[in-house]
Design a protein around this motif. Structure first.
Motif, PDB file in Angstrom:
ATOM      1  N   UNK A  76       2.459   7.020  -6.675  1.00 49.23           N
ATOM      2  CA  UNK A  76       3.328   6.232  -5.799  1.00 49.23           C
ATOM      3  C   UNK A  76       3.174   4.730  -6.033  1.00 49.23           C
ATOM      4  N   UNK A  77       1.949   4.308  -6.328  1.00 46.79           N
ATOM      5  CA  UNK A  77       1.727   2.888  -6.633  1.00 46.79           C
ATOM      6  C   UNK A  77       2.507   2.523  -7.893  1.00 46.79           C
ATOM      7  N   UNK A  78       2.414   3.381  -8.923  1.00 46.00           N
ATOM      8  CA  UNK A  78       3.130   3.101 -10.168  1.00 46.00           C
ATOM      9  C   UNK A  78       4.639   3.190  -9.989  1.00 46.00           C
TER      10      UNK A  78
ATOM     11  N   UNK B 116      12.096  -1.044  -0.431  1.00 43.59           N
ATOM     12  CA  UNK B 116      10.990  -0.127  -0.669  1.00 43.59           C
ATOM     13  C   UNK B 116      10.341   0.152   0.673  1.00 43.59           C
ATOM     14  N   UNK B 117       9.569   1.207   0.740  1.00 43.31           N
ATOM     15  CA  UNK B 117       8.922   1.485   2.016  1.00 43.31           C
ATOM     16  C   UNK B 117       8.054   2.720   1.932  1.00 43.31           C
TER      17      UNK B 117
ATOM     18  N   UNK C 246       7.192   0.232 -10.925  1.00 40.44           N
ATOM     19  CA  UNK C 246       8.359   0.403 -11.802  1.00 40.44           C
ATOM     20  C   UNK C 246       9.628  -0.062 -11.078  1.00 40.44           C
ATOM     21  N   UNK C 247       9.733   0.306  -9.810  1.00 37.66           N
ATOM     22  CA  UNK C 247      10.918  -0.104  -9.049  1.00 37.66           C
ATOM     23  C   UNK C 247      11.034  -1.621  -8.947  1.00 37.66           C
ATOM     24  N   UNK C 248       9.941  -2.279  -8.613  1.00 40.24           N
ATOM     25  CA  UNK C 248      10.029  -3.739  -8.421  1.00 40.24           C
ATOM     26  C   UNK C 248      10.255  -4.436  -9.763  1.00 40.24           C
TER      27      UNK C 248
ATOM     28  N   UNK D 141       0.821  -1.212   0.000  1.00 38.05           N
ATOM     29  CA  UNK D 141       0.000   0.000   0.000  1.00 38.05           C
ATOM     30  C   UNK D 141       0.857   1.265   0.000  1.00 38.05           C
ATOM     31  N   UNK D 142       0.480   2.185  -0.893  1.00 38.39           N
ATOM     32  CA  UNK D 142       1.095   3.508  -0.952  1.00 38.39           C
ATOM     33  C   UNK D 142      -0.013   4.533  -0.688  1.00 38.39           C
TER      34      UNK D 142
END
Ligand SMILES: *Cc1c(COP(=O)(O)O)cnc(C)c1O
Length: 403
Positions: free
Chosen positions: A109-111, A279-280, A115-117, A103-104
């Motif tokens: 922020x979700x996107x 991530x966090x 993208x990061x993962x 959850x963001x």
């Protein structure tokens, strides 16, 4: 003493960052599909906070759940567990058929997390597997990575240098995508139905073929359902309409009925790319937002609720098509699915889309125009046929004056 509408507008205009073109309306409260101004004027709301207020305004179970959770604990950080978060995550996992949720606080922020993962996962296969392909006319958010993912040059201008590794294709053009993809492709990121870009659903088997290409090149399919998800298409996830399953899906907007939230949900294989610390978020998934999300997640996926969206969506689309027949020189196309609908305006309209939206507001209906020429309708999902009729009557009167 309460301020007058004009005092509120003046003070906000003086002190708030000048990034929004706002309409001259100061909202005080809402009830179902209606909102009321501080002056007591009533409006039917077919924008729904931009596809956010899926259960309408002042929906009692949502208000009660938020109040009850606020009285228990609003926030505690992600260093500890709470039941609202565990409940919301397990519901999303069950509904999506994917394995793990995060959850963001917003869609961008979700996107960004998706993208990061995806990058971390692809780099574990090959260090140069970085290419992320998105679509022209897409919208994915306003952070540097997500505005780069957004295939609209107007959002890029002035913010260069942009993060590297993003390429663009025309949505619905499978050959162009096939030409661009290779073993270096990390992910293809698409809206299941394009929203901000003008309401464009995927054609025929487009998404199925995108899925096949992703499988061929070991690339991840990221579907952005921030606008099209949460029942808006008539299925809980819009991808259920098209016989595909993504590796990552992102949600936000309607997920907590108006409380800020975002989420990305991934397969177990992708999830393992992230280790503690990768991530966090401080706020993301806090018990208040998750308590609100749990009401939405207990309500919207019900078959009866989704059937209602399909029925009202078809009725609304039919009535928009009637308007197109009545004003063939003004409306060139009606598109969309469920309660994500668009009516494209012709260029030889006497009035611009923005003027038509302003005229509708003068007659008590809140609608929206995207990309300057597509009237977009993303109302609360709880609307009834009489509400559709109300908005159609307003549009009819406004279009009659646009000839
Ligand atoms: C609104 C939207 C976003 C961005 O969400 P924010 O909460 O404004 O950051 C991303 N993708 C799609 C498809 C959207 O409609």
């Amino acid at each position: 003493m309460k301020d007058t509408a004009q005092q509120i507008v003046d003070r906000d205009q003086k002190n708030y960052l000048p990034v929004f073109n706002r309409y001259n309306l100061v909202v005080e409260r809402g009830e179902g599909p209606y909102v009321y101004s501080v002056d007591g004027d009533k409006y039917i709301d077919f924008l729904g906070g931009i596809a956010v207020n899926v259960l309408g305004h002042n929906y009692k179970p949502l208000v009660d759940a938020i109040a009850a959770q606020a009285a228990r604990v609003i926030h505690i950080s992600n260093l500890y567990y709470t039941q609202p978060q565990a409940d919301a995550a397990s519901k999303l996992v069950k509904l999506s058929g994917l394995d793990r949720a995060f959850f963001a606080n917003s869609g961008a922020e979700a996107n960004e997390g998706a993208i990061k993962i995806a990058r971390k996962f692809a780099h574990s296969i090959a260090p140069d597997k970085s290419q992320i392909i998105t679509a022209w006319d897409s919208f994915h958010g306003r952070t540097l990575a997500t505005l780069t993912a957004t295939g609209q040059p107007k959002y890029h201008k002035g913010f260069e240098p942009l993060p590297a590794g993003f390429d663009y294709v025309h949505y619905n053009d499978i050959e162009e995508l096939e030409r661009l993809m290779s073993d270096k492709t990390c992910a293809v990121m698409l809206e299941t139905i394009q929203g901000e870009g003008g309401v464009y659903p995927p054609k025929d088997d487009y998404l199925k073929r995108v899925r096949e290409l992703c499988d061929r090149y070991q690339a991840l399919l990221i579907l952005d359902e921030i606008q099209a998800g949460i029942g808006r298409s008539g299925k809980f996830f819009a991808y259920e309409n098209y016989g595909v399953k993504p590796d990552i899906v992102t949600l936000a907007k309607g997920l907590a009925g108006g409380v800020p939230i975002g989420a990305f949900i991934v397969t177990e294989e992708v999830a393992q790319a992230f280790k503690p610390g990768d991530h966090g978020t401080t706020f993301g998934g806090n018990p208040l937002a998750c308590a609100a999300a749990n009401v939405v997640l207990d309500t919207v996926p019900e078959q009866k609720f989704l059937d209602h969206v399909v029925e009202i969506g078809n009725y609304f689309k039919g009535r928009l098509l009637d308007l197109q027949q009545k004003y063939p020189t003004l409306i060139t196309e009606v598109r969309g699915k469920g309660l994500l609908l668009g009516a494209e305006l012709s260029t030889d309209n006497k009035k611009t889309g923005v003027e038509i939206v302003a005229d509708c507001m003068k007659r008590g209906a809140i609608i929206n125009c995207t990309v300057g020429k597509v009237l977009r309708f993303v109302p609360p999902l709880i609307i009834e046929k009489t509400h559709v009729d109300e908005v159609i009557d307003v549009l009819d009167a406004v279009l009659a004056q646009s000839l």
